[in-house]
Design an enzyme around this catalytic site. Sequence first.
Site, short mmCIF file in Angstrom:
data_model
loop_
_atom_site.label_atom_id
_atom_site.label_comp_id
_atom_site.label_asym_id
_atom_site.label_seq_id
_atom_site.Cartn_x
_atom_site.Cartn_y
_atom_site.Cartn_z
N ILE A 168 0.87 -1.21 -0.02
CA ILE A 168 0.07 -0.02 -0.16
C ILE A 168 0.76 1.23 0.15
O ILE A 168 0.67 2.41 -0.63
CB ILE A 168 -1.00 -0.02 1.25
CG1 ILE A 168 -1.97 -1.18 1.04
CG2 ILE A 168 -1.61 1.45 1.36
CD1 ILE A 168 -2.68 -1.62 2.24
N ARG B 184 12.80 0.71 6.22
CA ARG B 184 14.10 0.26 7.01
C ARG B 184 15.28 -0.22 5.97
O ARG B 184 16.35 -0.30 6.34
CB ARG B 184 13.57 -0.93 7.74
CG ARG B 184 12.97 -0.50 8.90
CD ARG B 184 12.33 -1.79 9.76
NE ARG B 184 11.59 -2.62 8.71
CZ ARG B 184 10.89 -3.60 9.06
NH1 ARG B 184 11.28 -4.27 10.04
NH2 ARG B 184 10.32 -4.25 7.89
N ASP C 30 13.41 3.40 10.73
CA ASP C 30 12.54 2.64 11.52
C ASP C 30 11.71 3.53 12.47
O ASP C 30 11.90 4.15 13.14
CB ASP C 30 13.42 1.60 12.20
CG ASP C 30 12.74 0.51 12.89
OD1 ASP C 30 11.59 0.78 13.54
OD2 ASP C 30 13.32 -0.31 13.22
N VAL C 31 10.26 3.41 12.18
CA VAL C 31 9.29 4.42 12.84
C VAL C 31 9.41 3.99 14.35
O VAL C 31 8.56 4.70 15.08
CB VAL C 31 8.06 4.04 12.28
CG1 VAL C 31 8.26 4.63 10.89
CG2 VAL C 31 7.40 2.80 12.31
N ASN D 240 1.88 4.45 7.26
CA ASN D 240 1.46 3.37 6.68
C ASN D 240 2.07 2.13 7.28
O ASN D 240 1.56 1.11 7.16
CB ASN D 240 1.72 3.60 5.20
CG ASN D 240 1.65 2.06 4.51
OD1 ASN D 240 0.53 1.53 4.30
ND2 ASN D 240 2.68 1.61 4.18
N TYR E 41 -2.97 -7.14 16.56
CA TYR E 41 -2.94 -6.36 15.56
C TYR E 41 -4.47 -5.52 15.72
O TYR E 41 -4.27 -4.27 15.31
CB TYR E 41 -3.33 -7.06 14.22
CG TYR E 41 -3.26 -6.33 12.87
CD1 TYR E 41 -2.18 -5.58 12.54
CD2 TYR E 41 -4.50 -6.74 12.01
CE1 TYR E 41 -2.42 -4.92 11.39
CE2 TYR E 41 -4.57 -6.02 10.98
CZ TYR E 41 -3.51 -5.22 10.38
OH TYR E 41 -3.50 -4.40 9.47
N VAL F 115 -6.19 -6.45 1.58
CA VAL F 115 -5.94 -5.66 0.25
C VAL F 115 -4.66 -6.73 -0.41
O VAL F 115 -4.01 -7.38 0.37
CB VAL F 115 -5.00 -4.48 0.47
CG1 VAL F 115 -4.41 -3.63 -0.48
CG2 VAL F 115 -6.13 -3.48 1.32
P1 NAD Z 1 3.48 -4.79 3.55
O1 NAD Z 1 3.90 -5.77 4.55
O2 NAD Z 1 3.31 -5.24 2.15
O3 NAD Z 1 4.13 -3.42 3.90
C1 NAD Z 1 4.19 -2.97 5.06
C2 NAD Z 1 5.64 -1.97 4.95
O4 NAD Z 1 5.85 -1.21 6.41
C3 NAD Z 1 6.71 -2.44 4.46
O5 NAD Z 1 7.34 -1.65 3.56
C4 NAD Z 1 7.55 -2.45 5.60
O6 NAD Z 1 8.99 -2.58 5.47
C5 NAD Z 1 7.22 -1.51 6.28
N1 NAD Z 1 7.55 -1.62 7.82
C6 NAD Z 1 7.41 -2.56 8.82
N2 NAD Z 1 7.82 -2.24 9.92
C7 NAD Z 1 8.56 -1.22 9.84
C8 NAD Z 1 9.08 -0.33 10.57
N3 NAD Z 1 9.40 -0.50 12.04
N4 NAD Z 1 9.66 0.92 10.34
C9 NAD Z 1 9.42 1.39 9.12
N5 NAD Z 1 8.97 0.66 8.19
C10 NAD Z 1 8.13 -0.62 8.61
O7 NAD Z 1 1.88 -4.37 4.00
P2 NAD Z 1 0.57 -3.68 3.44
O8 NAD Z 1 -0.33 -4.57 3.08
O9 NAD Z 1 1.16 -2.76 2.23
O10 NAD Z 1 0.12 -2.70 4.72
C11 NAD Z 1 0.48 -1.32 4.89
C12 NAD Z 1 -0.32 -0.97 6.04
O11 NAD Z 1 -1.80 -1.13 5.42
C13 NAD Z 1 -0.21 -1.59 7.35
O12 NAD Z 1 -0.38 -0.40 8.33
C14 NAD Z 1 -1.19 -2.60 7.39
O13 NAD Z 1 -1.58 -2.74 8.81
C15 NAD Z 1 -2.54 -1.77 6.66
N6 NAD Z 1 -3.63 -2.77 6.11
C16 NAD Z 1 -3.11 -3.68 5.31
C17 NAD Z 1 -4.24 -4.48 4.88
C18 NAD Z 1 -4.03 -5.67 3.92
O14 NAD Z 1 -4.83 -6.49 3.65
N7 NAD Z 1 -2.73 -5.78 3.35
C19 NAD Z 1 -5.63 -4.32 5.26
C20 NAD Z 1 -5.61 -3.20 6.20
C21 NAD Z 1 -4.81 -2.56 6.59
#
Ligand code: NAD
Length: 259
Positions: free
Chosen positions: A18, A38, A63-64, A90, A155, A188
Amino acid sequence: MEGLKGKIVLVTGGSRGIGRSIARAFAAHGSQVVLTGRTQATLESVAEEIHRLGGKALPLTCDVTHKEQVEALKDKVTSQLGPVQVLINNAGIAPAAGFLEMADNLWEEVLRVNLTGTYYCSKVFLPEMIASRWGRIINIASIVAKVAFSHTSAYTTSKHAVLGLTRALALEMARSGVTVNAICPGYVETDLTLNNAKLMAEKTGKGVEEALKLMKGSSPQQRLIAPAEVAELALMLASKSADGITGQAINIDGGAVMV
Ligand code: NAD
């Protein structure tokens, strides 16, 4: 989408899924995107992709969960581009685990990344937004900010808390020119969902395709949401037309959750 051109937009977790999609969408609308995550190499490859499409992107590691890294990031962005105007919180993780089997450090890590990371970034980037009397904070929450799924206690708790933070901060910022909103996606099409489908497949012995089918089936539209659809909603919330939208949590889930 009025008002996005030239805006400085920071996307946490911008290397894939996302976050990558949101970064590409803002860059396509003329914003200057700061990609954080990261791993420098993966950030650079997304930045190159954006440059090839004619957009502007600055890849910077952060790293957040480490406040000093978020503060160092702010200093770098401010000196290289100027103050961040749109913050997209995000970065997130979603490991599934039964409550009693869950290791304590998994609980702590999920809250640290999803909630404390959002808190640190908001705390660090908000003062510059207030000073310029305009800003947007967009938290990528989840439909589990409003409802719960089994085996996701950490979560679900983290995303409920992100929604609480969104609402409380929106109220505090109501007259500052800064809006604070959350996007609540259902499943997603990203690595995060695929990894959870694999885990579900391992646990149930049903296969990944079957697990994905179950996820799709949980939406009345019987499909996964595309990352680009989440990005479109983020663009709208950051645009001029969303001046009056704050403290909201907008679902994008094919009608699965209606609260
Ligand atoms: P993803 O795993 O593809 O990407 C997550 C990103 O967060 C990656 O770039 C990862 O490196 C980064 N990340 C993780 N820990 C980190 C840290 N400590 N510091 C900096 N960056 C860090 O996941 P996604 O599906 O793209 O999800 C993105 C957001 O959307 C998340 O917050 C997730 O909870 C939310 N979300 C996702 C879905 C889904 O179905 N995929 C649904 C609802 C909400």
